[in-house]
Design an enzyme around this catalytic site. Structure first.
Site, PDB file in Angstrom:
ATOM      1  N   GLU A   1       0.448  -1.103  -0.198  1.00 18.25           N
ATOM      2  CA  GLU A   1       0.257   0.129  -0.098  1.00 18.25           C
ATOM      3  C   GLU A   1       0.595   1.019   0.408  1.00 18.25           C
ATOM      4  O   GLU A   1       0.378   2.479  -0.329  1.00 18.25           O
ATOM      5  CB  GLU A   1      -0.831   0.552   1.215  1.00 18.25           C
ATOM      6  CG  GLU A   1      -1.863   0.659   0.674  1.00 18.25           C
ATOM      7  CD  GLU A   1      -3.507   0.575   2.119  1.00 18.25           C
ATOM      8  OE1 GLU A   1      -3.025   0.222   2.720  1.00 18.25           O
ATOM      9  OE2 GLU A   1      -4.561   0.450   1.286  1.00 18.25           O
TER      10      GLU A   1
ATOM     11  N   HIS B   1       7.420 -26.512   0.386  1.00 19.65           N
ATOM     12  CA  HIS B   1       6.737 -27.563  -0.360  1.00 19.65           C
ATOM     13  C   HIS B   1       5.637 -26.610  -1.526  1.00 19.65           C
ATOM     14  O   HIS B   1       4.692 -27.424  -1.570  1.00 19.65           O
ATOM     15  CB  HIS B   1       5.562 -28.512   0.348  1.00 19.65           C
ATOM     16  CG  HIS B   1       6.797 -29.723   1.561  1.00 19.65           C
ATOM     17  ND1 HIS B   1       7.251 -30.359   1.257  1.00 19.65           N
ATOM     18  CD2 HIS B   1       7.811 -28.799   2.145  1.00 19.65           C
ATOM     19  CE1 HIS B   1       8.534 -31.192   2.100  1.00 19.65           C
ATOM     20  NE2 HIS B   1       8.369 -29.655   2.939  1.00 19.65           N
TER      21      HIS B   1
ATOM     22  N   LYS C   1     -14.070   2.599  -2.867  1.00 17.63           N
ATOM     23  CA  LYS C   1     -15.667   2.811  -1.538  1.00 17.63           C
ATOM     24  C   LYS C   1     -16.724   3.241  -2.495  1.00 17.63           C
ATOM     25  O   LYS C   1     -17.985   3.438  -1.659  1.00 17.63           O
ATOM     26  CB  LYS C   1     -14.613   3.422  -0.679  1.00 17.63           C
ATOM     27  CG  LYS C   1     -13.917   3.383   0.133  1.00 17.63           C
ATOM     28  CD  LYS C   1     -13.036   4.163   0.851  1.00 17.63           C
ATOM     29  CE  LYS C   1     -11.408   3.627   1.867  1.00 17.63           C
ATOM     30  NZ  LYS C   1     -11.371   3.865   2.328  1.00 17.63           N
TER      31      LYS C   1
END
Lengths: 420, 420
Positions: free
Chosen positions: A268, A294, A409
């Site tokens: 960010e 793995h 938003k």
């Protein structure tokens, strides 16, 4: 103690020293001009820690509570959760912390069902004071536990927010205890502000040592005793085209939330449009060893050469559980590890993996904590924050804003207001 | 039902149809020649599921046990864990599953302390039969719970491994029940083999529907009814230089382990040296919405244009918990969400985030499950496995091996044998 090593291979270049010097001057200005306030939180937050402890000691309800529920998301919870995850195993007498972050009903119902009102302090954390997930969950808490702030329930709740935010005003109106976040400390840099210090101190963690560690690292950096941070920032940003990804491999399950904190801090802060209008940044990826050997190691070893890898390891984990000296018929070839501890095994895997990656010519660095204690974690937090600021300076971006998330938003708001 | 949409923008190109056709022929050959055996596990594993259920029904010890401990790492645990994480919330009558994966002492001690021997079936999963972490933890289990296989304790243990592996030989020697993994099904493609089917069926999950879903998807793909998978593979691999990363954003906490399964499948299959000797691959990154909108979204929106984004969402989650119709003084601007459920909020966030990313011109696709049920998850698993194989074909790599992790294992062995 923390040690920092690297196997960076790059052509020597006189300009590197100049770039380091220039970045140093710029971060010094950021600190002196208060562009961000996180640099001095190691000292600044001591007072708020004392206030929080005094508040907790004077509050009969908090004294008998055994659980702290944090209602917050992103920067309002990740750092606190990271510290809780690291130290809860070492501290059996701290209050239990529960994090209500995602508005996911399965997760919410399970956690809500486990809460005992009489033993729980609710802490609402929102810098703006109006984060939609956080306030919605707060409303659910109010309804489910019949909280009546006019009628004594205010001691069950604490808020952490910016001065004069709507949540701060709400708190003042009802006389709810509220702690303030410095306005120049953004969410992802806020773990050492009230955001992390208040709940963690009340829970019983040794925040003083974490703050001390952060102070030491900041002081050492600004007196040029940690120049490797400058060098790493120059290296990573100079090679952003060739190696746009930085993989952090932490060798301890309890560091998983710390890697999530790093992913937010890095992603960010650095994913931005730079001063020239170009999309820039470095992509953070967090993994846990040896499990993810793995899973992700093959890609690092033989995939595109587009990653740098950082190992975080702890030297002196307790070595209590030894692999028993048992030979299993037909499986004798695993006996070479018998008698060693599991922590020696995981440590050996870290070293072996690092060596194999270095052999491939991939750029690797390592952060080694001698022990997993509060001071070292304070240093590690400040180290990553400084590194992020320096990379932001080198990339020519504003490290401390996040304009890219605003449009989502607005679309969300439209969706719900249009259809209602 | 699962729907697949995409907003891929690319220049139309006649060669794309040819590439799709060629990849289709190659994957058909992989299936017909048994290069990998996962394609038909939807049908092939029904018998092993019946065997596992019959075994569990005939074993008095398993009938009274309420916990299954899986000892396995990587491909031996990730897929099983993903399915358990998704469905345990819907099935309150299944056995509890506990995963011992990492040789991390803090994690191990906590989990070991929670195990009641009399109520626990231990399942050891290792394809090679000699995975160092797994066998070491198995030894600790043997010692801690005083397991004596010569003396009746063999019914407390089941193994899942390759035929004639050392673990298989060990099991036969002691008369321990053992289920076999087809030799041509690698760890990361093995969730629908005995690896996942045996423990999950014994735990009480509806594996039949999961296998049925997988069968349906494979059948539909091979009768060319799911050509979007071919198209996505061509798109992703054709643009591997411009967009080397694929971010999967799952909008549900319970899908977090599924995204980890995807990361392994994708990373370890595709990160390879190709036929021309070049390092190639695509980097998988898993995130959870809406939490990680507060962490990674800024980087996607404004950072380098080096990512494609895949959204996984569920349409009809139960909508039980509504945001209460409460107005908080000063925080009224959050009231637009009052009365909606939390799942509607998270769904709205998914849509809003997707729209905002598409607006930026970033290539996005979406996988939408109408409900989170077993059949859909079976389809989703097969979808991702087919997509991985197709990308491997397009990249010109061997999708099913992992030569890059061997050198680390050799270094590890040397470390411990040298110093002992």
């Amino acid at each position: 103690m923390i040690e920092f090593d690297n196997d960076f291979t790059w052509e020597s270049d006189k300009s590197i020293d100049e770039m380091m010097q220039e970045a140093y001057q710029k971060i010094l200005l950021e600190k002196e001009n208060g562009v961000s306030g996180y640099f001095t939180l190691g000292e600044d937050s001591l007072e708020i820690m004392e206030d929080a402890l005094a508040y907790a000691a004077s509050n009969e309800f908090i004294k008998k509570s055994d659980t702290i529920v944090i209602i917050g998301i992103g920067g309002s919870s990740l750092g606190t959760k990271a510290i809780d995850s690291i130290f809860k195993h070492q501290n059996t007498d701290v209050k239990k912390m529960l994090f209500l972050e995602n508005p996911d009903e399965i997760d919410l119902s399970e956690k809500l069902a486990s809460i005992e009102k009489e033993k729980t302090l609710f802490i609402i954390v929102s810098k703006s004071g109006s984060t939609i997930e956080t306030i919605s969950i707060f409303k659910e808490i109010i309804e489910r536990f019949s909280l009546d702030f006019a009628d004594g329930d205010k001691s069950r709740v604490t808020t952490i927010t910016d001065e004069d935010s709507v949540l701060h005003k709400f708190s003042k109106y009802y006389g709810i205890e509220s702690f303030l976040i410095p306005s120049n400390v953004g969410g992802r840099f806020s773990v050492l502000s009230a955001v992390g210090v208040v709940p963690l101190a009340i829970a019983g963690y040794d925040m003083k040592s974490i703050l001390e560690g952060a102070s030491i690292m900041a002081e050492r950096f600004f007196t040029k005793k940690e120049n490797h941070i400058l060098k790493k920032a120059v290296f990573l940003t100079k090679h952003k085209k060739e190696t746009p990804m930085n993989v952090v491999f932490s060798y301890a399950n309890c560091l998983e939330d710390f890697t999530k904190w790093y992913v937010q801090l890095w992603g960010e802060s650095l994913g931005k449009i730079d001063k020239q209008g170009n999309h820039t940044g470095l992509t953070p990826i967090g993994h846990i060893g040896s499990v993810d050997q793995h899973s992700f190691l093959q890609l690092i070893m033989q995939g595109p050469r587009d990653k740098t890898v950082t190992f975080i390891k702890v030297d002196n984990f307790e070595k209590d559980i030894k692999v028993p000296d048992i030979t299993l018929k037909f499986i004798e070839k695993t006996d070479y590890i018998n008698g060693y501890s599991f922590n020696e095994l995981i440590d050996g895997e870290c070293e072996a993996t690092k060596e194999s990656i270095v052999k491939e010519g991939i750029n690797v660095d390592a952060v080694t904590l001698d022990v997993l204690n509060e001071k070292n974690i304070g240093k590690l937090i400040m180290y990553y924050e400084l590194l992020t600021s320096l990379c932001g300076i080198m990339l020519g971006v504003n490290t401390y804003d996040q304009p890219g998330v605003e449009i989502g938003k607005q679309i969300l708001l439209k969706k719900f207001t249009k259809s209602s």
